[in-house]
Design a protein around this motif. Structure first.
Motif, PDB file in Angstrom:
ATOM      1  N   VAL A 155     -27.257  64.311  24.369  1.00 35.75           N
ATOM      2  CA  VAL A 155     -26.396  64.271  25.555  1.00 35.75           C
ATOM      3  C   VAL A 155     -25.068  64.946  25.225  1.00 35.75           C
ATOM      4  O   VAL A 155     -24.465  64.686  24.177  1.00 35.75           O
ATOM      5  CB  VAL A 155     -26.155  62.822  26.024  1.00 35.75           C
ATOM      6  N   ARG A 179     -21.163  65.572  26.088  1.00 33.80           N
ATOM      7  CA  ARG A 179     -20.046  64.934  26.773  1.00 33.80           C
ATOM      8  C   ARG A 179     -18.736  65.625  26.388  1.00 33.80           C
ATOM      9  O   ARG A 179     -18.630  66.194  25.301  1.00 33.80           O
ATOM     10  CB  ARG A 179     -19.944  63.448  26.397  1.00 33.80           C
ATOM     11  N   CYS A 230     -18.931  67.611  33.716  1.00 31.68           N
ATOM     12  CA  CYS A 230     -19.671  67.279  32.498  1.00 31.68           C
ATOM     13  C   CYS A 230     -19.478  65.812  32.132  1.00 31.68           C
ATOM     14  O   CYS A 230     -20.386  65.162  31.608  1.00 31.68           O
ATOM     15  CB  CYS A 230     -19.216  68.170  31.339  1.00 31.68           C
ATOM     16  N   ASP A 231     -18.285  65.296  32.416  1.00 31.08           N
ATOM     17  CA  ASP A 231     -17.982  63.900  32.097  1.00 31.08           C
ATOM     18  C   ASP A 231     -18.662  62.956  33.079  1.00 31.08           C
ATOM     19  O   ASP A 231     -19.191  61.911  32.706  1.00 31.08           O
ATOM     20  CB  ASP A 231     -16.470  63.705  32.129  1.00 31.08           C
ATOM     21  N   PRO A 260     -23.287  63.314  32.498  1.00 32.04           N
ATOM     22  CA  PRO A 260     -23.699  63.807  31.179  1.00 32.04           C
ATOM     23  C   PRO A 260     -25.142  64.315  31.216  1.00 32.04           C
ATOM     24  O   PRO A 260     -25.988  63.793  31.941  1.00 32.04           O
ATOM     25  CB  PRO A 260     -23.576  62.575  30.286  1.00 32.04           C
TER      26      PRO A 260
END
Length: 223
Positions: free
Chosen positions: A51, A53, A72-73, A76
């Motif tokens: 993943v 982050r 993106c935050d 994820p």
């Protein structure tokens, strides 16, 4: 600043014959990949257990990169999934940023009943300079591990897209792609798979579509 990967790859893809990128759908996929790679190179993205982050505090004032980070935050995903997100928005944001710096002029036209975006590069020498830079990187002797990461990423992306002076399957391009594994192994694999992804990117919903060098622009109706 326009020396970041999204702007350099856009300049490589720009074709004055069609008033924009040679193919908007594929260029959107390419500049989106460039955004993700640029964030990773700047230490703004990191992978853990498959993943990806954001890491650290947001530190970039570039509007295109700054806009990509929160998504993106919030959602994820792996590298490949990040490369497929928000392509149309990213392409237009890159063009708008280049227009703000004076490198492009952007004109919204009406073609039949569909809006079409015409883009003119005001300084063709800027694109020529990027092509010379890529040509030098691909022709340079010595191991790829000695190439700075940002230069390696530019050459890898150019080779993945088959943009002159690079071509798909270029051995030096493959070596540059392996260089990205120093940043994140999963990112290098995603860029290695990018040519197949680009080959499937033939339409960009809500965007005009250009069919290669010299071809007339044909608009795609918004969904």
């Amino acid at each position: 600043m326009t020396d970041a990967l999204p702007y350099l790859t856009y300049l490589l893809a720009h074709d004055p014959a069609v008033h924009g990128p040679f193919n908007r759908a594929r260029t959107a996929a390419l500049v989106r990949a460039a955004v993700v790679v640029e964030l990773a190179l700047r230490g703004q993205l990191a992978e853990a257990d498959g993943v990806v982050r954001p890491t650290g505090a947001p530190a970039d004032r570039d509007p295109v990169l700054a806009a990509a980070r929160p998504r993106c935050d919030a959602q994820p995903a792996g590298w490949a999934q990040l490369l497929r997100r928000d392509r149309a928005q990213t392409l237009r944001a890159v063009e708008d940023r280049l227009a703000a710096t004076g490198l492009l002029t952007v004109e919204e036209r009406q073609t039949l009943v569909v809006p079409t975006r015409w883009v003119t590069l005001t300084t063709p020498e800027a694109a020529d300079a990027v092509r010379r830079r890529v040509a030098a990187l691909l022709a340079a002797p010595g191991p790829a591990r000695r190439v700075p990461p940002d230069d390696a990423a530019l050459a890898a992306l150019a080779a993945a897209a088959g943009l002159p002076p690079a071509h798909r399957g270029h051995p030096r391009g493959a070596a540059m792609t392996r260089r990205l594994a120093d940043v994140a192994p999963g990112l290098a694999q995603a860029i290695r798979n990018l040519p197949a992804d680009l080959a499937q990117s033939t339409r960009l919903l809500g965007e005009p579509h250009h069919e290669g060098p010299g071809g007339p622009p044909a608009a795609v109706p918004p969904s």
